[in-house]
Design a protein around this motif. Sequence first.
Motif, short mmCIF file in Angstrom:
data_model
loop_
_atom_site.label_atom_id
_atom_site.label_comp_id
_atom_site.label_asym_id
_atom_site.label_seq_id
_atom_site.Cartn_x
_atom_site.Cartn_y
_atom_site.Cartn_z
N SER A 60 0.80 -1.35 0.00
CA SER A 60 -0.02 -0.24 -0.16
C SER A 60 0.73 1.35 0.04
N SER A 62 3.10 3.43 -2.05
CA SER A 62 3.36 3.56 -3.43
C SER A 62 4.94 3.82 -3.66
N ASP A 130 -10.37 2.20 5.18
CA ASP A 130 -9.52 2.88 4.23
C ASP A 130 -8.29 1.63 4.18
N GLN A 134 -6.56 0.38 0.83
CA GLN A 134 -5.36 0.78 0.72
C GLN A 134 -4.61 -0.42 0.12
N VAL A 137 -6.92 -2.51 -3.22
CA VAL A 137 -7.19 -1.86 -4.18
C VAL A 137 -6.05 -1.05 -4.57
N ASN A 138 -5.54 0.04 -3.89
CA ASN A 138 -4.33 0.81 -3.99
C ASN A 138 -3.29 -0.04 -4.39
N PHE A 141 -3.29 -1.48 -7.84
CA PHE A 141 -3.16 -0.43 -8.81
C PHE A 141 -1.51 -0.13 -8.71
N TYR A 142 -0.90 0.37 -7.69
CA TYR A 142 0.47 0.76 -7.68
C TYR A 142 1.11 -0.35 -8.33
N SER A 180 -13.53 -3.80 -1.93
CA SER A 180 -12.38 -3.83 -2.59
C SER A 180 -12.39 -4.90 -3.50
#
Length: 270
Positions: A60, A62, A130, A134, A137-138, A141-142, A180
Amino acid sequence: MSLKNKIAVVTGAGSGMGLATVKAFLREGATVYALDISEDNLNQELKAEPHAHLIALDISNSAAVNEAFSRIANEQGKIHALINAAGVNTPNRRATEWLDNINHSMLDAMKNGQPYHPEFLSEIPDEDFDRVMQINVNGTFYAIRAAAPLLKAADGGAIVNFASVAGLVGLPMPAYYPASKAAIVGMTRSISGELAPFNIRVNALAPAGINTALLTQSGEDHVQALLSMQPLKRLAEPEEIAETLVFLASDAGAHYTGQILSPSGGAYLA
């Protein structure tokens, strides 16, 4: 379905389906960069593997993800596969214990023929919602964003994301998890269209019950309740899921993209 001379990145590589995938890819001849938040798990499981390169990071974060892929770019110049297996069901131990208590109360009520209506919405703090987003999903994506240039440098390859049957059907559980995983479904389909011109295939798996410590820690009653919702009355083994990932990452899976495959024992029938 050989992966000989292929370079792969697997997140969530220290345990469960991620670890099984790393081992399957190594068996098929790939060089694998194994990413996980637990350096101890990576070392314990994979340190002896000469073609496994271990990177401990929080998916999470980045900046940490970008740094890891910069290292891979410097060492290899390209990759052929990204497997996004990193993910969580709950954000922390407190939330896990809370959910276990609800599940056990729900099962007890079912056994006694009594109604039980769990309340999730009012009990989920912002930070729990959150944190799951994170990571699931995040973090996915990262990793995709950082991997895309390296897949293009290889003139194509494969990305496989981990969704869940919970992101495809309505199940009573804390909203952060199905939210998510539904996001992963949408992300997979969208990015598959964007990357198709570069011969990069993007698919997702949406499993149901898998025989991992994450699932079985809740007890046999919980496992049996899950199995009652699917025609095949057994959990899938992580190694079975890994074989699907070998297929999708290999040339044998070259015409699959934008697909959501559900190894769920029939719990989800599209």
